[in-house]
Design a protein around this motif. Sequence first.
Motif, PDB file in Angstrom:
ATOM      1  N   ILE A   1       1.251  -0.973  -0.164  1.00  0.00           N
ATOM      2  CA  ILE A   1       0.310   0.161  -0.037  1.00  0.00           C
ATOM      3  C   ILE A   1       0.684   1.317   0.344  1.00  0.00           C
ATOM      4  N   ILE A   2       0.675   1.981  -1.014  1.00  0.00           N
ATOM      5  CA  ILE A   2       1.035   3.647  -0.709  1.00  0.00           C
ATOM      6  C   ILE A   2       0.240   4.027  -0.732  1.00  0.00           C
ATOM      7  N   LYS A   3       0.613   5.390   0.370  1.00  0.00           N
ATOM      8  CA  LYS A   3      -0.418   6.596   0.238  1.00  0.00           C
ATOM      9  C   LYS A   3       0.212   7.503   0.093  1.00  0.00           C
ATOM     10  N   GLY A   4       0.500   9.075   0.017  1.00  0.00           N
ATOM     11  CA  GLY A   4       0.465  10.353  -0.207  1.00  0.00           C
ATOM     12  C   GLY A   4      -0.414  11.279  -0.558  1.00  0.00           C
ATOM     13  N   SER A   5      -0.197  12.016  -1.289  1.00  0.00           N
ATOM     14  CA  SER A   5      -1.288  12.673  -1.924  1.00  0.00           C
ATOM     15  C   SER A   5      -0.659  12.771  -3.342  1.00  0.00           C
ATOM     16  N   GLU A   6      -1.727  13.300  -4.525  1.00  0.00           N
ATOM     17  CA  GLU A   6      -1.479  13.559  -6.144  1.00  0.00           C
ATOM     18  C   GLU A   6      -0.820  11.981  -6.458  1.00  0.00           C
ATOM     19  N   LEU A   7      -0.928  11.375  -5.831  1.00  0.00           N
ATOM     20  CA  LEU A   7      -0.256  10.055  -6.449  1.00  0.00           C
ATOM     21  C   LEU A   7      -1.018   9.579  -8.346  1.00  0.00           C
ATOM     22  N   GLY A   8       0.383   9.484  -9.153  1.00  0.00           N
ATOM     23  CA  GLY A   8      -0.611   8.939 -10.436  1.00  0.00           C
ATOM     24  C   GLY A   8       0.610   7.912 -10.678  1.00  0.00           C
ATOM     25  N   ILE A   9       0.250   7.735 -11.655  1.00  0.00           N
ATOM     26  CA  ILE A   9       0.400   6.548 -11.845  1.00  0.00           C
ATOM     27  C   ILE A   9       1.366   6.557 -14.032  1.00  0.00           C
ATOM     28  N   THR A  10       2.455   6.950 -13.559  1.00  0.00           N
ATOM     29  CA  THR A  10       3.321   7.085 -15.337  1.00  0.00           C
ATOM     30  C   THR A  10       3.527   5.983 -15.923  1.00  0.00           C
ATOM     31  N   ASN A  11       3.824   5.746 -15.455  1.00  0.00           N
ATOM     32  CA  ASN A  11       4.114   4.125 -16.425  1.00  0.00           C
ATOM     33  C   ASN A  11       3.658   2.705 -15.682  1.00  0.00           C
ATOM     34  N   LEU A  12       2.557   1.752 -16.441  1.00  0.00           N
ATOM     35  CA  LEU A  12       2.327   0.316 -16.032  1.00  0.00           C
ATOM     36  C   LEU A  12       2.609  -0.799 -17.233  1.00  0.00           C
ATOM     37  N   ASN A  13       3.876  -1.008 -16.349  1.00  0.00           N
ATOM     38  CA  ASN A  13       4.100  -2.268 -17.652  1.00  0.00           C
ATOM     39  C   ASN A  13       3.963  -3.555 -16.627  1.00  0.00           C
ATOM     40  N   LEU A  14       2.866  -4.791 -16.955  1.00  0.00           N
ATOM     41  CA  LEU A  14       2.391  -5.997 -16.376  1.00  0.00           C
ATOM     42  C   LEU A  14       3.240  -7.046 -17.582  1.00  0.00           C
ATOM     43  N   ASP A  15       3.338  -6.927 -18.184  1.00  0.00           N
ATOM     44  CA  ASP A  15       4.359  -7.865 -19.104  1.00  0.00           C
ATOM     45  C   ASP A  15       6.115  -7.817 -18.625  1.00  0.00           C
ATOM     46  N   GLN A  16       6.140  -6.565 -18.238  1.00  0.00           N
ATOM     47  CA  GLN A  16       7.200  -6.044 -17.486  1.00  0.00           C
ATOM     48  C   GLN A  16       7.671  -6.279 -16.037  1.00  0.00           C
ATOM     49  N   SER A  17       6.265  -6.739 -14.672  1.00  0.00           N
ATOM     50  CA  SER A  17       5.971  -6.303 -13.430  1.00  0.00           C
ATOM     51  C   SER A  17       6.333  -5.353 -12.906  1.00  0.00           C
ATOM     52  N   GLU A  18       6.375  -3.883 -13.807  1.00  0.00           N
ATOM     53  CA  GLU A  18       6.748  -2.826 -13.431  1.00  0.00           C
ATOM     54  C   GLU A  18       5.639  -2.149 -13.198  1.00  0.00           C
ATOM     55  N   ILE A  19       6.017  -1.053 -12.049  1.00  0.00           N
ATOM     56  CA  ILE A  19       4.737   0.453 -11.984  1.00  0.00           C
ATOM     57  C   ILE A  19       5.935   1.619 -11.602  1.00  0.00           C
ATOM     58  N   GLU A  20       5.378   2.435 -12.256  1.00  0.00           N
ATOM     59  CA  GLU A  20       6.195   4.352 -11.874  1.00  0.00           C
ATOM     60  C   GLU A  20       5.337   5.385 -11.677  1.00  0.00           C
ATOM     61  N   ILE A  21       5.371   5.459 -10.302  1.00  0.00           N
ATOM     62  CA  ILE A  21       4.174   5.847  -9.427  1.00  0.00           C
ATOM     63  C   ILE A  21       4.684   7.780  -8.782  1.00  0.00           C
ATOM     64  N   GLU A  22       4.081   8.799  -9.547  1.00  0.00           N
ATOM     65  CA  GLU A  22       4.933   9.903  -9.372  1.00  0.00           C
ATOM     66  C   GLU A  22       3.806  10.563  -7.712  1.00  0.00           C
ATOM     67  N   GLY A  23       4.271  11.892  -7.477  1.00  0.00           N
ATOM     68  CA  GLY A  23       3.271  12.843  -6.120  1.00  0.00           C
ATOM     69  C   GLY A  23       4.351  11.927  -4.922  1.00  0.00           C
ATOM     70  N   GLN A  24       3.398  13.285  -4.196  1.00  0.00           N
ATOM     71  CA  GLN A  24       4.356  13.072  -2.681  1.00  0.00           C
ATOM     72  C   GLN A  24       4.090  11.321  -2.428  1.00  0.00           C
ATOM     73  N   ILE A  25       4.925  10.652  -1.729  1.00  0.00           N
ATOM     74  CA  ILE A  25       4.906   9.635  -1.210  1.00  0.00           C
ATOM     75  C   ILE A  25       4.942   9.492   0.694  1.00  0.00           C
ATOM     76  N   ASP A  26       3.956   9.312   0.690  1.00  0.00           N
ATOM     77  CA  ASP A  26       4.476  10.205   2.751  1.00  0.00           C
ATOM     78  C   ASP A  26       4.315   7.873   3.860  1.00  0.00           C
ATOM     79  N   ILE A  27       4.504   7.523   2.790  1.00  0.00           N
ATOM     80  CA  ILE A  27       4.052   6.211   3.258  1.00  0.00           C
ATOM     81  C   ILE A  27       3.107   4.617   2.496  1.00  0.00           C
ATOM     82  N   LEU A  28       4.615   3.891   2.494  1.00  0.00           N
ATOM     83  CA  LEU A  28       4.517   2.376   1.892  1.00  0.00           C
ATOM     84  C   LEU A  28       4.504   0.987   3.478  1.00  0.00           C
ATOM     85  N   SER A  29       3.602   0.724   3.052  1.00  0.00           N
ATOM     86  CA  SER A  29       2.929  -0.118   4.077  1.00  0.00           C
ATOM     87  C   SER A  29       3.348  -2.151   3.350  1.00  0.00           C
ATOM     88  N   TYR A  30       4.197  -2.853   3.753  1.00  0.00           N
ATOM     89  CA  TYR A  30       4.121  -4.276   2.555  1.00  0.00           C
ATOM     90  C   TYR A  30       3.593  -4.493   3.982  1.00  0.00           C
TER      91      TYR A  30
END
Length: 82
Positions: free
Chosen positions: A36-65
Amino acid sequence: RLTLEEQKSLLITGVRKVKSFDTKEIILETTKGGLIIKGSELGITNLNLDQSEIEIEGQIDILSYSGNRARDSKGMWERLFK
Protein backbone atom coordinates in the motif's frame (compact mmCIF):
# COMPACT_ATOMS: atom_id res chain seq x y z
CA ARG A 1 12.65 -3.92 -5.79
CA LEU A 2 11.53 -0.50 -4.57
CA THR A 3 13.37 2.63 -5.68
CA LEU A 4 12.18 5.85 -4.03
CA GLU A 5 13.64 9.20 -5.07
CA GLU A 6 13.07 12.23 -2.80
CA GLN A 7 9.57 11.01 -1.83
CA LYS A 8 8.36 12.10 -5.29
CA SER A 9 9.11 9.20 -7.64
CA LEU A 10 8.75 5.46 -6.96
CA LEU A 11 9.72 2.55 -9.23
CA ILE A 12 8.53 -0.91 -8.18
CA THR A 13 9.33 -4.24 -9.83
CA GLY A 14 7.60 -7.55 -9.14
CA VAL A 15 4.09 -6.09 -9.56
CA ARG A 16 1.36 -8.59 -10.38
CA LYS A 17 -1.75 -6.45 -10.18
CA VAL A 18 -3.02 -2.97 -9.32
CA LYS A 19 -5.92 -3.63 -6.95
CA SER A 20 -7.03 0.00 -6.58
CA PHE A 21 -5.74 3.52 -6.92
CA ASP A 22 -6.66 7.14 -6.42
CA THR A 23 -4.72 10.31 -5.69
CA LYS A 24 -4.24 9.38 -2.00
CA GLU A 25 -3.69 5.60 -2.04
CA ILE A 26 -2.49 2.88 -4.40
CA ILE A 27 -2.87 -0.80 -3.50
CA LEU A 28 -0.74 -3.34 -5.35
CA GLU A 29 -0.31 -7.10 -5.37
CA THR A 30 3.36 -7.99 -5.76
CA THR A 31 5.28 -11.25 -5.95
CA LYS A 32 6.00 -10.88 -2.22
CA GLY A 33 2.49 -9.88 -1.09
CA GLY A 34 0.46 -6.71 -0.73
CA LEU A 35 1.86 -3.20 -0.89
CA ILE A 36 0.00 0.00 0.00
CA ILE A 37 1.35 3.39 -1.05
CA LYS A 38 -0.16 6.47 0.66
CA GLY A 39 0.40 10.13 -0.01
CA SER A 40 -1.09 12.97 -2.01
CA GLU A 41 -1.42 13.75 -5.70
CA LEU A 42 -0.36 10.18 -6.52
CA GLY A 43 -0.42 9.11 -10.14
CA ILE A 44 0.73 6.11 -12.14
CA THR A 45 3.08 7.36 -14.84
CA ASN A 46 4.00 3.96 -16.26
CA LEU A 47 2.49 0.49 -15.81
CA ASN A 48 3.95 -2.52 -17.58
CA LEU A 49 2.56 -5.78 -16.17
CA ASP A 50 4.41 -7.80 -18.84
CA GLN A 51 7.66 -6.64 -17.18
CA SER A 52 6.04 -6.46 -13.70
CA GLU A 53 6.91 -2.76 -13.28
CA ILE A 54 5.08 0.36 -12.14
CA GLU A 55 6.21 3.97 -11.79
CA ILE A 56 4.38 6.27 -9.40
CA GLU A 57 4.77 10.03 -8.94
CA GLY A 58 3.41 12.38 -6.30
CA GLN A 59 4.02 13.03 -2.61
CA ILE A 60 4.78 9.55 -1.24
CA ASP A 61 4.39 9.47 2.54
CA ILE A 62 3.83 5.83 3.52
CA LEU A 63 4.83 2.45 2.09
CA SER A 64 3.13 -0.41 3.90
CA TYR A 65 4.20 -3.92 2.94
CA SER A 66 2.01 -6.75 4.20
CA GLY A 67 3.93 -9.71 2.79
CA ASN A 68 1.86 -12.87 2.65
CA ARG A 69 0.44 -12.44 6.17
CA ALA A 70 -2.63 -10.54 4.94
CA ARG A 71 -3.82 -13.55 2.93
CA ASP A 72 -3.27 -15.92 5.86
CA SER A 73 -5.16 -13.78 8.38
CA LYS A 74 -8.04 -13.21 5.98
CA GLY A 75 -8.37 -16.96 5.53
CA MET A 76 -8.49 -17.42 9.30
CA TRP A 77 -11.31 -14.85 9.70
CA GLU A 78 -13.24 -16.37 6.82
CA ARG A 79 -13.04 -19.81 8.48
CA LEU A 80 -14.20 -18.41 11.84
CA PHE A 81 -17.26 -16.64 10.44
CA LYS A 82 -18.54 -19.25 7.98
